[in-house]
Design a protein around this motif. Structure first.
Motif, short mmCIF file in Angstrom:
data_model
loop_
_atom_site.label_atom_id
_atom_site.label_comp_id
_atom_site.label_asym_id
_atom_site.label_seq_id
_atom_site.Cartn_x
_atom_site.Cartn_y
_atom_site.Cartn_z
N ARG A 133 0.82 -1.21 0.00
CA ARG A 133 0.00 0.00 0.00
C ARG A 133 0.86 1.27 0.00
O ARG A 133 0.33 2.36 -0.14
CB ARG A 133 -0.91 -0.01 1.23
CG ARG A 133 -2.02 1.02 1.24
CD ARG A 133 -2.92 0.98 0.03
NE ARG A 133 -4.23 1.55 0.30
CZ ARG A 133 -5.12 1.86 -0.64
NH1 ARG A 133 -4.82 1.65 -1.92
NH2 ARG A 133 -6.29 2.34 -0.31
N CYS A 134 2.18 1.09 0.18
CA CYS A 134 3.02 2.29 0.34
C CYS A 134 3.79 2.69 -0.92
O CYS A 134 3.89 3.87 -1.22
CB CYS A 134 4.08 2.05 1.42
SG CYS A 134 3.46 1.62 3.03
N THR A 135 4.38 1.71 -1.58
CA THR A 135 5.46 2.05 -2.53
C THR A 135 4.99 2.32 -3.94
O THR A 135 5.74 2.89 -4.74
CB THR A 135 6.46 0.88 -2.63
OG1 THR A 135 5.76 -0.26 -3.17
CG2 THR A 135 7.06 0.53 -1.30
N GLY A 136 3.79 1.85 -4.28
CA GLY A 136 3.41 1.90 -5.70
C GLY A 136 4.16 0.87 -6.52
O GLY A 136 4.12 0.92 -7.75
N TYR A 137 4.85 -0.03 -5.89
CA TYR A 137 5.48 -1.22 -6.49
C TYR A 137 6.68 -0.93 -7.39
O TYR A 137 7.47 -1.83 -7.65
CB TYR A 137 4.46 -2.03 -7.32
CG TYR A 137 3.26 -2.52 -6.54
CD1 TYR A 137 3.34 -3.63 -5.71
CD2 TYR A 137 2.04 -1.86 -6.63
CE1 TYR A 137 2.23 -4.08 -5.00
CE2 TYR A 137 0.93 -2.29 -5.93
CZ TYR A 137 1.02 -3.41 -5.12
OH TYR A 137 -0.07 -3.85 -4.42
N ARG A 138 6.80 0.28 -7.92
CA ARG A 138 7.83 0.46 -8.95
C ARG A 138 9.23 0.23 -8.41
O ARG A 138 10.08 -0.35 -9.09
CB ARG A 138 7.74 1.87 -9.56
CG ARG A 138 6.42 2.20 -10.21
CD ARG A 138 6.01 1.18 -11.25
NE ARG A 138 7.01 0.97 -12.33
CZ ARG A 138 6.80 0.15 -13.36
NH1 ARG A 138 5.68 -0.50 -13.48
NH2 ARG A 138 7.74 0.01 -14.28
N ALA B 222 -0.06 5.50 -6.80
CA ALA B 222 -0.80 4.23 -6.70
C ALA B 222 -2.11 4.43 -5.95
O ALA B 222 -3.16 3.90 -6.35
CB ALA B 222 0.06 3.17 -6.01
N GLN B 223 -2.08 5.18 -4.87
CA GLN B 223 -3.32 5.41 -4.12
C GLN B 223 -4.28 6.29 -4.91
O GLN B 223 -5.50 6.08 -4.87
CB GLN B 223 -3.01 6.03 -2.75
CG GLN B 223 -2.33 5.03 -1.82
CD GLN B 223 -2.13 5.56 -0.41
OE1 GLN B 223 -2.39 6.71 -0.13
NE2 GLN B 223 -1.65 4.70 0.48
N GLY B 224 -3.74 7.25 -5.65
CA GLY B 224 -4.60 8.09 -6.48
C GLY B 224 -5.24 7.29 -7.60
O GLY B 224 -6.41 7.50 -7.95
N LEU B 225 -4.46 6.37 -8.16
CA LEU B 225 -5.00 5.51 -9.21
C LEU B 225 -6.13 4.64 -8.66
O LEU B 225 -7.18 4.49 -9.28
CB LEU B 225 -3.87 4.65 -9.79
CG LEU B 225 -4.18 3.73 -10.96
CD1 LEU B 225 -2.93 3.53 -11.83
CD2 LEU B 225 -4.70 2.36 -10.53
N GLY C 109 0.49 -5.18 -11.02
CA GLY C 109 0.14 -5.13 -12.44
C GLY C 109 -0.70 -3.92 -12.83
O GLY C 109 -0.83 -3.61 -14.01
N ASP C 110 -1.27 -3.23 -11.84
CA ASP C 110 -2.11 -2.06 -12.15
C ASP C 110 -1.30 -0.78 -12.28
O ASP C 110 -1.82 0.24 -12.73
CB ASP C 110 -3.15 -1.85 -11.03
CG ASP C 110 -4.15 -2.98 -10.97
OD1 ASP C 110 -4.68 -3.35 -12.03
OD2 ASP C 110 -4.38 -3.50 -9.86
N ILE C 111 -0.07 -0.83 -11.80
CA ILE C 111 0.68 0.43 -11.67
C ILE C 111 1.60 0.61 -12.88
O ILE C 111 2.45 -0.22 -13.16
CB ILE C 111 1.51 0.44 -10.37
CG1 ILE C 111 0.59 0.24 -9.17
CG2 ILE C 111 2.27 1.77 -10.25
CD1 ILE C 111 -0.49 1.28 -9.01
N PRO C 112 1.46 1.74 -13.55
CA PRO C 112 2.29 2.00 -14.72
C PRO C 112 3.65 2.56 -14.30
O PRO C 112 3.86 2.88 -13.13
CB PRO C 112 1.48 3.08 -15.44
CG PRO C 112 0.89 3.87 -14.30
CD PRO C 112 0.56 2.85 -13.24
N PRO C 113 4.54 2.72 -15.24
CA PRO C 113 5.77 3.46 -14.93
C PRO C 113 5.42 4.87 -14.44
O PRO C 113 4.46 5.48 -14.93
CB PRO C 113 6.50 3.53 -16.28
CG PRO C 113 5.93 2.41 -17.08
CD PRO C 113 4.52 2.23 -16.62
#
Ligand code: FES
Ligand code: FES
Length: 928
Positions: free
Chosen positions: A147-152, A828-831, A856-860
């Motif tokens: 929930r924190c990093t946005g995965y990138r 990521a949270q905004g998305l 998989g939902d998070i873009p560059p």
């Protein structure tokens, strides 16, 4: 994830033998016990986290014979004879150890609650394939939520996890600010040794379990509670409102405090606690709550804003007329006349829903009574506020309450409010025994605060040239059954609803409305993200009506150093919003061209669009004092003790505050011993919220560092230009080409136990707002602008975000890696807010039904850091925590309009809503 075949175990003995991290173990456990529980509770391997106990979050991922599995879904009996690897064992292999280092170097661990699961899942991949593709990495971690990093940064860390270039930066003295220093608490997060709320428990602790209302509103009465206790061996007590010795009323904003620990006769929302059972853990956990002696009578509930505002509606709190908790107001100029005279106008109405924080760590902690004092160790964002409310509830002095924050596995605002602490305090106080409480995921979701649902109406006007002349904004926020942060949302939104633009005539009126729903509270932005969804879409509409490029419209209207804000504040310096928009310009033009080219050649259902949105956000409390105090001490061993009470909830304040202090003092970071967030040993640094810790606590740390340097200089009678070297047991002064050495061991200690102590307090200079909301609400604002490239499947209604470009004016990037981490996590949270997240009380109270973005939902995400320094912030720094989430959703929604011409009035833009809007617009076109 692999499936573990069932194996026959010896139910009769309960002895299960297997290997963990290369060591043979035998546990005595029911074969059906969850492996996660056996690892954590029986073997003390608390690196394996439990976020849901249902296979939804992946935090509990371990390897069984090399395959990743959710340990919460594996029975202990299934692993007999097998080899288990947990995060604690990853360092034994070169692949695992390098991966851990890569997570550190790339800033892939923020709060750290997902980190063990991520590391384990990634290790399984790298053991098979040391050069995976990005999509293989995405697949490997697809079942682990963060929930924190946005995965990138996690993906980057895994992709480069076996490279040789993983060295950490160790800046020299005086050179820490601006460096990508590895987070100082990072090692504990990657090796599994970090202590979160559920990870430590005193010997013999009793368990606490709350009984909660199953109805949105209900009267209740208890049966014979004494009889219940005596009939259940192992249950020590049942606590109810009668057991609150002090004032049974708490709340994060004292003048609005209204929440009891336990409902008295009527539960005002589903999930409100009415009692707590305390007893032996195995008894309390096994208890069927349906056997608890309480009789409910469901009552009609006010389920939305309209019902609560309807004439004659029952008042949820007798003293709050019309169910209005509080109103907010900012008025400037003559908005009615300006709108009447405006050459171009646009109006809109937008609605957003509850958003769940969905941090990976559910609330947890323990408490014990020590004589006439109480100690509570729990996850929290606000130890001193907790201390004050617990003292009120127990009827004791605040000094008798010690709050020891654990690591916080994500908070985002919700852990500012009390949760387990109230029950723990009462149970430990009355029973004089250690007690522990761990919320289940469902309990966390139903009982803790959410983002306020908002209903917003607005109208704006501009000239034919595109100059904004007026905005009229009105919003109602559903604040649920108790006040929590409703007053803050109501006060902050009117100040921000203009966006970062010059709007000469302005009116923003807000109300926080009580309903019989879960309290809404603080969630990254305090209502400003909701307002930005409305205002930024409306500005796009205005730009379209003018016939102007949407980015140019924003550049034309952007605030600058000398234009007044809607509260009349002229900042003079450090207004970097125009620079943010300008930084996006070449990318905007290229992306618009590409999207147009794609759409003109499109033959299938896909259409592309590009959207932009701006943001501003005031750091710290709105027109209220919010000081931080930092203390540092020079120790006889030559090291520096840094006492700072800011709780690091993953954003990196432990590291950033140290970087600032180190440079102000002129000492290397390696010389610091960090003492964080314990009310017994650290001064009050306020709450971790409102993007205030870098700015406020950072400034206090800067001042304390400078003060200590001056004191040392005075002590050794050196010149101001002298360089101080902090060495083992002594300091060396370098000045004018000479070196002098001072041994510290023989120097007397002050009352704090240090050779020299420095302490500094910083309170941002703000001014109260007048009746029209005019004044100086914040000393510093952060600014930013996001651009989203998206693709819409017009047949399915799905939206895929292809890229987000995020330009932020952070004043000074104290640690660029951590700043980027905040931006990516905010995106990521905004998305999620734009496209998928909506919580309906009473439905989907788990992480299976409540969807948050996966890898998989998070873009560059391309971060562009603008450094227009604040004249007040430490080294010019401004906040970034909340700023990062605000512009993403409106940028995506503007891109949706750009792609397919629809404006959704109700957010999130889920596929059903998008598809329905596309169909409606097509039918309109046909009729048209
Ligand atoms: S705790 Fe096992 S998947 Fe969430
Ligand atoms: S770092 Fe992933 S949940 Fe916090």
């Amino acid at each position: 994830m692999a499936t573990i075949p069932a194996v026959r175990t010896r139910e009769d003995t309960g002895a299960i033998a297997f290997s963990v991290n290369g060591r043979g173990v035998v546990v005595s456990s029911p074969p059906s016990q969850r492996l996660s529980r056996v690892l954590r509770e029986d073997l003390g391997l608390t690196g394996t986290k439990v976020g849901c106990d249902a296979g939804d979050c992946g935090a509990c991922t371990v390897l069984v014979d090399g395959d990743p599995v959710c340990a919460c879904l594996v029975a202990a009996g299934q692993v007999a004879g097998r080899e288990i690897t947990t995060v604690e064992g990853l360092g034994q292999s070169q692949i695992g150890a390098r991966l851990q280092q890569s997570f550190l170097t790339h800033g892939a661990a923020q709060c750290g609650a997902c980190t063990p699961g991520m590391l384990v899942a990634a290790t399984a991949l790298l053991e098979q394939n040391q050069t995976p593709s990005e999509s293989q990495v995405m697949d490997a971690i697809g079942g682990v939520l963060c929930r924190c990093t946005g995965y990138r940064k996690i993906v980057t860390a895994i992709l480069s996890g076996q490279s040789d270039a993983l060295a950490e930066i160790h800046p020299e003295a005086g050179n820490a600010v601006g460096q990508r220093v590895v987070r100082l608490d990072g090692k504990r997060k990657v090796d599994g040794s970090e202590i979160f709320g559920a990870d430590e428990v005193p010997m013999g602790a009793l368990a606490v379990r709350a009984i909660r209302s199953p109805y949105h509103r209900a009267q209740f009465h208890f049966g014979d509670l004494d009889e219940f206790v005596s009939a259940h061996s192992g249950i020590d007590a049942v606590l109810t409102a009668k057991d609150v010795p002090g004032k049974d009323c708490y709340g994060v904003i004292p003048p609005f405090a209204d929440q009891p620990v336990f409902a008295h006769t009527e539960a005002r929302y589903r999930g409100e606690a009415v009692a707590a059972i305390v007893g032996a853990p195995e008894i309390v956990e096994a208890l069927d709550p349906a056997t608890f002696p309480v009789v409910w009578q469901e009552l009609p509930a006010l389920m939305d804003i309209d019902e609560a505002l309807a004439p004659g509606a029952r008042q949820i709190h007798a003293h709050r007329e019309e169910n209005v908790l509080v109103r907010g107001r900012v008025v400037r100029g003559d908005v009615d006349r300006a709108l009447a005279d405006a050459e171009i106008t646009a109006e809109g109405e937008y609605e957003t829903g509850f958003v769940e924080h969905a941090y990976i760590e559910p609330e947890a902690g323990f408490a014990r009574r020590v004589g006439d004092r109480i100690e509570i160790q729990a996850c929290t964002q606000s130890p001193y506020m907790d201390r004050s409310d617990i003292a009120t509830i127990l009827g004791i002095a605040p000094e008798k309450v010690r709050i020891i924050p654990t690591a916080v596995g994500g908070g985002f605002g919700s852990k500012l409010d009390l949760s387990v602490q109230t029950f723990l305090a009462l149970a430990a106080w009355h029973l004089d025994k250690p007690v522990r409480m761990v919320y289940s995921r469902t309990e966390s979701i139903i009982s803790t605060t959410k983002r306020h649902p908002a209903r917003m109406r607005l109208r704006a006007g501009c000239t034919r040239e595109g100059k904004l002349v007026a905005l009229d904004f009105a919003a109602d926020f559903n604040t649920g059954a108790y006040s929590s942060w409703g007053p803050t949302v109501s006060a902050r939104v009117p100040v921000h609803a203009s966006g970062p633009y010059y709007v000469p005539h302005y009116r923003a009126l807000t109300r926080a409305i009580h309903t019989n729903l879960v309290p809404a509270g603080a969630f990254r932005g305090f209502g400003v993200p909701q307002a930005a969804i409305a205002q930024e879409q409306l500005y796009d509409d205005l730009a379209d009506r003018v016939g102007m490029d949407r980015l140019e419209f924003r550049i034309l209207n952007a605030l600058d150093n000398n234009t007044p804000t809607v509260t009349g504040q002229v900042m003079g310096e450090g207004v970097g919003i125009r620079a943010c928009f300008e930084a996006l310009k070449p990318k905007w033009q290229a992306a618009r061209k590409q999207a147009a080219a794609f759409n003109s050649n499109a033959v299938g259902p896909f259409r592309r669009g590009v959207g932009v949105a701006g943001m501003w956000y005031g750091c710290g409390n709105t027109s209220l004092s919010n000081p931080s105090t930092v203390q540092i001490g020079l120790q006889r061993n030559g090291r520096i003790a840094l006492h700072q009470g800011a709780v690091d909830i993953g954003q990196g304040s432990n590291t950033i505050v140290t970087q600032i202090c180190a440079d102000a003092l002129g000492a290397p970071i390696a010389s610091f011993d960090l003492i964080s967030g314990d009310t017994a040993v650290t001064p009050d640094c306020g709450k971790t919220s409102a993007s205030r810790q870098t700015f406020v606590t950072g400034k206090a740390a800067y001042m304390a560092g400078a003060q200590l340097r001056n004191s040392i200089i005075a002590l050794v009678k050196a010149c101001e230009c002298a360089r101080i070297l902090f060495e083992d047991g002594h300091i060396t002064i370098e000045e004018n080409g000479n070196r002098r050495k001072f041994t510290l061991a023989d120097l007397p200690l002050d009352q704090h136990g240090y050779v020299i102590t420095a302490e500094a307090t910083f309170d941002p200079p703000t001014k109260p707002l007048d009746k029209d909301g005019q004044g100086t609400p914040y000393a510093v604002f952060g600014f930013g602008a996001h651009m989203a490239d998206i693709e819409v499947d017009t047949e399915l209604g799905t939206v895929r975000v292809l890229k987000v470009t995020a330009a932020h004016d952070v004043g000074r990037a104290i640690n660029p890696t951590l700043v980027e981490g905040q931006i990516e996590g905010g995106v990521a949270q905004g998305l999620g807010m734009a496209l998928m997240e909506e919580f309906f009380p009473g439905k989907g109270e788990n992480l299976h039904d409540y969807l948050i973005p996966t890898a998989g939902d998070i873009p560059p995400v391309e971060s562009i850091l603008i450094e227009d320094p604040s004249p007040i912030g430490p080294f010019g720094a401004k906040g970034i925590g909340e700023q990062a989430v605000i512009p993403t959703a409106p940028a995506i929604l503007n891109a949706l309009h750009d792609a397919v011409g629809i404006r959704l009035r109700k957010i999130p833009a889920t596929p059903d809503r998008v598809r329905a809007a596309i169909l409606a617009s097509q039918q309109g076109d046909r009729r048209g």
